[in-house]
Design a protein around this motif. Structure first.
Motif, mmCIF file in Angstrom:
data_model
loop_
_atom_site.group_PDB
_atom_site.id
_atom_site.type_symbol
_atom_site.label_atom_id
_atom_site.label_comp_id
_atom_site.label_asym_id
_atom_site.label_seq_id
_atom_site.Cartn_x
_atom_site.Cartn_y
_atom_site.Cartn_z
ATOM 1 N N LEU A 1 3.277 -1.856 -3.014
ATOM 2 C CA LEU A 1 2.076 -2.048 -3.852
ATOM 3 C C LEU A 1 0.849 -2.193 -2.950
ATOM 4 O O LEU A 1 -0.217 -1.644 -3.227
ATOM 5 C CB LEU A 1 2.224 -3.298 -4.738
ATOM 6 C CG LEU A 1 3.360 -3.279 -5.761
ATOM 7 C CD1 LEU A 1 3.539 -4.664 -6.415
ATOM 8 C CD2 LEU A 1 3.098 -2.227 -6.843
ATOM 9 N N ALA A 2 1.031 -2.916 -1.825
ATOM 10 C CA ALA A 2 -0.087 -3.128 -0.898
ATOM 11 C C ALA A 2 -0.504 -1.793 -0.278
ATOM 12 O O ALA A 2 -1.691 -1.471 -0.213
ATOM 13 C CB ALA A 2 0.317 -4.120 0.183
ATOM 14 N N LYS A 3 0.525 -1.006 0.136
ATOM 15 C CA LYS A 3 0.233 0.276 0.770
ATOM 16 C C LYS A 3 -0.508 1.212 -0.189
ATOM 17 O O LYS A 3 -1.421 1.919 0.185
ATOM 18 C CB LYS A 3 1.569 0.906 1.202
ATOM 19 C CG LYS A 3 1.459 1.627 2.543
ATOM 20 C CD LYS A 3 2.660 2.459 2.807
ATOM 21 C CE LYS A 3 3.660 1.746 3.712
ATOM 22 N NZ LYS A 3 4.966 2.366 3.713
ATOM 23 N N ASN A 4 -0.082 1.160 -1.485
ATOM 24 C CA ASN A 4 -0.664 2.081 -2.467
ATOM 25 C C ASN A 4 -1.946 1.553 -3.093
ATOM 26 O O ASN A 4 -2.453 2.134 -4.044
ATOM 27 C CB ASN A 4 0.342 2.363 -3.595
ATOM 28 C CG ASN A 4 1.615 2.956 -3.033
ATOM 29 O OD1 ASN A 4 1.584 3.526 -1.936
ATOM 30 N ND2 ASN A 4 2.718 2.813 -3.753
ATOM 31 N N GLY A 5 -2.381 0.412 -2.658
ATOM 32 C CA GLY A 5 -3.635 -0.156 -3.185
ATOM 33 C C GLY A 5 -3.524 -0.659 -4.620
ATOM 34 O O GLY A 5 -4.529 -0.763 -5.337
ATOM 35 N N GLU A 6 -2.302 -0.972 -5.075
ATOM 36 C CA GLU A 6 -2.157 -1.496 -6.458
ATOM 37 C C GLU A 6 -2.362 -3.015 -6.420
ATOM 38 O O GLU A 6 -1.429 -3.798 -6.618
ATOM 39 C CB GLU A 6 -0.774 -1.144 -7.005
ATOM 40 C CG GLU A 6 -0.579 0.344 -7.188
ATOM 41 C CD GLU A 6 0.835 0.683 -7.662
ATOM 42 O OE1 GLU A 6 1.230 0.223 -8.739
ATOM 43 O OE2 GLU A 6 1.538 1.397 -6.918
ATOM 44 N N THR A 7 -3.586 -3.429 -6.213
ATOM 45 C CA THR A 7 -3.879 -4.835 -5.931
ATOM 46 C C THR A 7 -3.566 -5.768 -7.098
ATOM 47 O O THR A 7 -3.010 -6.860 -6.895
ATOM 48 C CB THR A 7 -5.365 -4.973 -5.532
ATOM 49 O OG1 THR A 7 -5.636 -3.978 -4.556
ATOM 50 C CG2 THR A 7 -5.672 -6.335 -4.948
ATOM 51 N N ALA A 8 -3.887 -5.351 -8.316
ATOM 52 C CA ALA A 8 -3.675 -6.261 -9.455
ATOM 53 C C ALA A 8 -2.192 -6.602 -9.583
ATOM 54 O O ALA A 8 -1.808 -7.773 -9.727
ATOM 55 C CB ALA A 8 -4.185 -5.617 -10.737
ATOM 56 N N ARG A 9 -1.347 -5.572 -9.503
ATOM 57 C CA ARG A 9 0.106 -5.804 -9.632
ATOM 58 C C ARG A 9 0.627 -6.607 -8.427
ATOM 59 O O ARG A 9 1.461 -7.504 -8.565
ATOM 60 C CB ARG A 9 0.815 -4.451 -9.754
ATOM 61 C CG ARG A 9 2.315 -4.531 -9.937
ATOM 62 C CD ARG A 9 2.725 -5.146 -11.262
ATOM 63 N NE ARG A 9 4.136 -5.509 -11.278
ATOM 64 C CZ ARG A 9 4.657 -6.569 -11.890
ATOM 65 N NH1 ARG A 9 3.871 -7.408 -12.568
ATOM 66 N NH2 ARG A 9 5.935 -6.818 -11.853
ATOM 67 N N LEU A 10 0.106 -6.270 -7.243
ATOM 68 C CA LEU A 10 0.508 -6.991 -6.027
ATOM 69 C C LEU A 10 0.221 -8.488 -6.192
ATOM 70 O O LEU A 10 1.079 -9.338 -5.897
ATOM 71 C CB LEU A 10 -0.261 -6.443 -4.816
ATOM 72 C CG LEU A 10 -0.119 -7.236 -3.504
ATOM 73 C CD1 LEU A 10 1.305 -7.141 -2.965
ATOM 74 C CD2 LEU A 10 -1.092 -6.707 -2.437
ATOM 75 N N HIS A 11 -0.941 -8.798 -6.718
ATOM 76 C CA HIS A 11 -1.306 -10.209 -6.888
ATOM 77 C C HIS A 11 -0.383 -10.909 -7.893
ATOM 78 O O HIS A 11 0.033 -12.046 -7.697
ATOM 79 C CB HIS A 11 -2.776 -10.330 -7.329
ATOM 80 C CG HIS A 11 -3.715 -10.112 -6.180
ATOM 81 N ND1 HIS A 11 -5.079 -10.203 -6.285
ATOM 82 C CD2 HIS A 11 -3.470 -9.790 -4.881
ATOM 83 C CE1 HIS A 11 -5.629 -9.961 -5.097
ATOM 84 N NE2 HIS A 11 -4.667 -9.696 -4.240
ATOM 85 N N THR A 12 -0.062 -10.188 -8.956
ATOM 86 C CA THR A 12 0.838 -10.777 -9.959
ATOM 87 C C THR A 12 2.196 -11.092 -9.330
ATOM 88 O O THR A 12 2.751 -12.182 -9.518
ATOM 89 C CB THR A 12 1.038 -9.792 -11.141
ATOM 90 O OG1 THR A 12 -0.248 -9.444 -11.617
ATOM 91 C CG2 THR A 12 1.863 -10.378 -12.249
ATOM 92 N N VAL A 13 2.722 -10.152 -8.580
ATOM 93 C CA VAL A 13 4.059 -10.328 -7.981
ATOM 94 C C VAL A 13 4.045 -11.490 -6.981
ATOM 95 O O VAL A 13 4.928 -12.358 -6.996
ATOM 96 C CB VAL A 13 4.525 -9.018 -7.306
ATOM 97 C CG1 VAL A 13 5.790 -9.237 -6.484
ATOM 98 C CG2 VAL A 13 4.753 -7.938 -8.360
#
Ligand code: MSP
Length: 647
Positions: free
Chosen positions: A431-443
Motif C-alpha cells: 500500500l505504501a509503495k502504491n501510494g494508497e495512503t488512506a488504506r495504509l493508515h487504516t491498516v
C-alpha cells in the motif's frame, strides 16, 4: 461494579527449596490479583510459609541451630523468588509470627471450651527410626511403610477435633455449592472420600515426640498438629482475632488455590474447622494438577526438580510466567521440558507476538514518522481482526472467572496470529509503495489498536514486557495499562510510536559444532543429539525413547457413554482414570453402542491438551485400531484398574 477479591496460595514448607510447582500456584494467584486490581476490585493476596513440624525441627537439629533461626534463614529463598517473579502479595505470613501463634492458640482454647476438642487415647504403630505413627492399614507386611523396620504398638493420649459430627453437613454443603470445590471432578473426589465414615481429627502431638509447634493453651505437654496450625493462616493473615474490621472486610476468601495433593486437608479439614468456629466458607477451593518433569513427579531423588531461578536466568521473568500459565490447563497435570519451553517461547513470543510488534512499529515509523494514523473506512478484513480481538477480550474475562487461564491466553495469542495474518493479507508495504495512503493508515491504525488491546489483556501475565510494549505504542502516556483502561481507550490514533527493540529475542539452540548462532542474545541451549544423528533418525522415521514417553498412555474405565446429538460418529464418554473422572469425546459411535462400551477398560492418551469437539470438552483420546470400515478399541489383556501407566 467493583468487587472484593481475596486470593491465597498454600503456605509452603519453609524447609523446601522452591520449585516450579510452588512458582506456578504463586504466579497464578498473582495474575488473578493483578487482574482484579486492574478492574478496580478491592484485592488482597496472601502467601507465606508453613514453619512448624518435625521436618523443620530435624533439619535445625542437624545443623545445630535453633528451629526459628533455621526458618529465618530458609524463608528468604521463597521471599527472594517471589520478588524476582514480580509477585504482588499484600502480605507474607509466617506461622512462627506472634500474631498467628496467638490466633491459633485462641481458636484452640475456644473450641476446647465448647467441647469441640476432647482428649482420648489413641493406639497406633510407631516407627522409632522415622519417628512416625502409622495406622494398621498403612503398614507393609506389618512393618514401617517408609523404612521397612519393625514398628511398636503405642497407646498415646491426644486431643481430637470433633470433625466427624460435620460429615453430613459437609456433604450437603458441597452438593449445594457447585463453585465450592473446583474443578468439579475434585468435588466428586471429596464426596467419594466422604462416603466412608469421617473420623475425628487428631490435632495434638506430645512434646516428647515433637516440640517445634504451637503449645496447646490447655495442656503444656502438647503442641498443635501442623495442618491445624497452617490452615488457620488464611484467617489470621487477614485480621481474625486481632482486627475484626479488617477480617470482616476480607473474609470469606474468594479463592484458595491449592495443588491436588492437598485437597482433603482443604476440602474436609478446613471447612469443618471453619464450621466449628462459626465462620462462613471460602467461595472456591481450586485444586490444580501437578507439574511433572520428564513425565514423572518431580522429586529430589529422581534429580528432575525444575529450579525456577534457572529458567528465569535463561529466558526472563515474563517468559517464564507466560510459559507456566499457558502450558498448564489448571485441572490437569502438565509436563515441563526444556524443549517444550523453548518451542513455546520461540513460536508464541519471539515469532508471533514479537514479530507483530516489530512490523507494526517499523511500518508506522516509515509511514508517518511514528504517529499512529486515524483510520478511514473499514472493510471485512478490518472487521475480522476486530472480531478476533474482541473475542479474546471476552474469552479472557470468562476464563479468569473459571480459572482456565491457559484458554484465555490461547485466545489472546489467536488474536496475535490474526494480527499477523491481517498484515500479510493487507500488505501495508505494498500500500505504501502504491501510494494508497488512506488504506495504509487504516491498516496501521487497526494493527496498533489490536496490539494495544492484546498487551492490556496479557499485562497481568507478563507485566514488564507488556508495559514495554505499551510504551512502544505510546499508550503508556495515554494512561493505558489495566483492563479497565481499555474502556477509556477510544482510539490509538495520535499516539506516538517508538522503534521497538526485540521484546523476546529468539532462543537459539546450539549448532552441531558447538557455537551458538549469532545475535541470539540468550544463553545457548545444548543440543541433546547432533544434527547428523537427527537427520538419520528422520530418514528412517524412528522416535527416541524420550519422544515416545512424552505421550502418556493410561488405562481408563468407561463409566458412562452417550451419543452426541447431531453427530453420527461421536460418543461422549465419562471415564475413570485412577481417582479422576474425565470426559472424552470419541469417534466410535458407528462401531460401539453406549451400552457396549460402558464398563470396558480402554487405553487413553492422558496428557493430550483438552480440545473442544462439537463444543464439548474432550480431555484425552482413546486408542483404537482401524482397518477400513472395521474399528476395535485397544484394551488390556485381563483385569487392570484404571489410571495405570502403560509403557
Ligand atoms: N505446607 C503445606 C500447605 C499448607 S496450606 C495451609 C504444603 N506445602 S508444600 O510446600 O509441600 O506444597 C505446597 C504446594 O505446592 C501444594 O499445593 C502442592 O500441591 C504444590 N506442589 C508441590 N509439588 C508440585 C508439583 N510438582 N506441581 C505443582 N504443584 C505441586 O503442602
Amino acid at each position: 461494579m467493583s468487587e472484593k477479591f481475596y486470593v491465597t496460595t498454600p503456605i509452603y514448607y519453609v524447609n523446601d527449596r522452591p520449585h516450579i510447582g510452588h512458582a506456578y500456584t504463586t504466579v497464578l494467584a498473582d495474575v488473578l490479583a493483578r487482574t482484579h486490581r486492574s478492574l478496580s476490585d478491592r484485592t488482597f493476596f496472601l502467601t507465606g510459609t508453613d514453619e512448624h513440624g518435625q521436618k523443620v525441627q530435624q533439619a535445625a537439629e542437624k545443623r545445630g541451630v535453633a528451629p526459628l533461626d533455621h526458618c529465618d534463614e530458609t524463608v528468604v529463598r521463597f521471599q527472594e523468588l517471589w520478588q524476582r517473579l514480580g509477585i504482588t502479595n499484600d502480605y507474607f505470613i509466617r506461622t512462627t509470627e506472634a500474631n498467628h501463634k496467638a490466633v491459633v492458640s485462641r481458636i484452640m482454647q475456644e473450641l476446647y471450651d465448647r467441647d469441640e476438642i476432647y482428649k482420648a487415647d489413641y493406639t497406633g504403630w510407631y516407627c522409632v527410626g522415622c519417628e512416625r505413627f502409622f495406622t494398621e492399614k498403612d503398614l507393609v507386611d506389618g512393618k514401617c511403610p517408609d523404612c521397612g523396620r519393625e514398628v511398636n504398638a503405642i497407646t498415646e493420649s491426644n486431643y481430637f477435633f470433633r470433625m466427624s459430627k460435620y460429615q453430613d453437613w459437609l456433604i450437603d454443603y458441597i452438593q449445594t455449592h457447585p463453585d465450592f470445590i473446583l474443578p468439579s471432578f475434585r468435588a466428586n473426589e471429596t464426596l467419594g472420600f466422604l462416603k466412608k465414615p469421617l473420623g475425628d481429627l487428631c490435632i495434638s502431638r506430645p512434646k516428647s515426640r515433637l516440640a517445634w509447634g504451637i503449645e496447646l493453651p490447655f495442656d503444656k505437654d502438647y503442641v498443635c498438629y501442623v495442618w491445624f496450625d497452617a490452615l488457620i493462616n488464611y484467617i489470621s493473615g487477614v485480621g481474625y482475632g486481632s482486627d475484626e474490621e479488617k477480617f470482616n472486610s476480607w473474609w470469606p476468601a474468594s479463592c484458595h488455590l491449592i495443588g491436588k495433593d492437598i485437597l482433603t486437608t482443604h476440602s474436609v479439614y478446613w471447612p469443618t474447622m471453619l464450621k466449628a468456629m462459626g465462620l462462613p466458607m471460602p467461595k472456591t477451593i481450586f485444586a490444580h494438577g501437578w507439574w511433572l518433569s520428564g513425565n514423572s513427579k518431580m522429586s529430589k531423588s529422581l534429580g528432575n526438580v525444575v529450579n525456577p531461578m534457572d529458567m528465569i536466568d535463561r529466558a526472563g521473568v515474563d517468559a517464564f510466567r507466560y510459559f507456566l500459565l499457558a502450558e498448564m490447563s489448571p485441572g490437569n497435570d502438565a509436563n515441563f521440558s526444556e524443549d517444550g519451553f523453548i518451542a513455546r517461547y520461540n513460536s508464541d513470543l519471539a515469532n508471533d507476538l514479537g514479530n507483530l510488534l516489530s512490523r507494526v512499529s517499523k511500518l508506522t515509523i516509515r509511514a508517518t514518522g511514528g504517529e499512529i494514523p486515524a483510520p478511514g473506512e473499514l472493510n471485512a478484513d478490518d472487521e475480522e481482526l476486530a472480531n478476533a480481538v474482541n473475542s479474546a477480550v471476552v474469552t479472557m474475562s470468562e476464563c479468569l472467572q473459571s480459572y482456565k487461564l491457559d484458554q484465555g491466553i490461547n485466545a489472546a495469542m489467536n488474536a496475535v496470529r490474526a494480527g499477523n495474518r491481517y498484515l500479510e493479507k493487507c500488505a501495508p508495504w505494498s500500500l505504501a509503495k502504491n501510494g494508497e495512503t488512506a488504506r495504509l493508515h487504516t491498516v496501521l491504525h487497526n494493527a496498533a489498536d489490536a496490539l494495544c488491546r492484546i498487551a492490556v489483556l496479557l499485562a497481568p501475565v507478563m507485566p514488564e514486557k507488556m508495559a514495554e510494549l505499551l510504551a512502544v505504542l505510546g499508550a503508556d502516556k495515554a494512561g493505558i495499562s489495566g483492563i479497565a483502561s481499555l474502556e477509556k481507550l477510544k482510539s490509538v490514533a495520535g499516539l506516538t510510536m517508538k522503534e521497538a527493540t526485540p521484546l523476546f529475542p529468539r532462543i537459539v539452540v546450539e549448532e552441531e559444532n558447538g557455537t551458538p548462532e549469532k545475535n541470539s542474545g540468550k544463553k545457548a541451549v545444548k543440543p541433546e543429539k547432533t544434527a547428523k544423528a537427527e537427520k538419520v533418525e528422520e530418514a528412517v522415521n524412528v522416535v527416541s525413547i524420550d519422544e515416545f514417553f512424552k505421550t502418556k498412555l493410561k488405562t481408563a474405565k468407561v463409566l458412562a457413554a452417550e451419543k452426541v446429538e447431531g453427530a453420527d460418529k461421536l460418543l461422549k464418554l465419562q471415564i475413570e482414570v485412577g481417582s479422576e473422572t474425565r470426559q472424552l469425546v470419541a469417534g466410535v459411535a458407528q462401531f460401539y453402542t453406549p451400552q457396549e462400551i460402558t464398563g470396558k477398560t480402554i487405553v487413553i492418551v492422558s496428557n493430550l491438551k483438552p480440545a473442544k469437539i462439537r463444543g464439548i470438552e474432550s480431555q484425552g483420546m482413546l486408542l483404537a485400531a482401524k482397518n477400513g470400515s472395521n474399528l476395535k478399541l485397544v484394551t488390556v489383556d485381563g483385569e487392570m484398574p484404571s489410571g495405570v501407566d502403560i509403557g
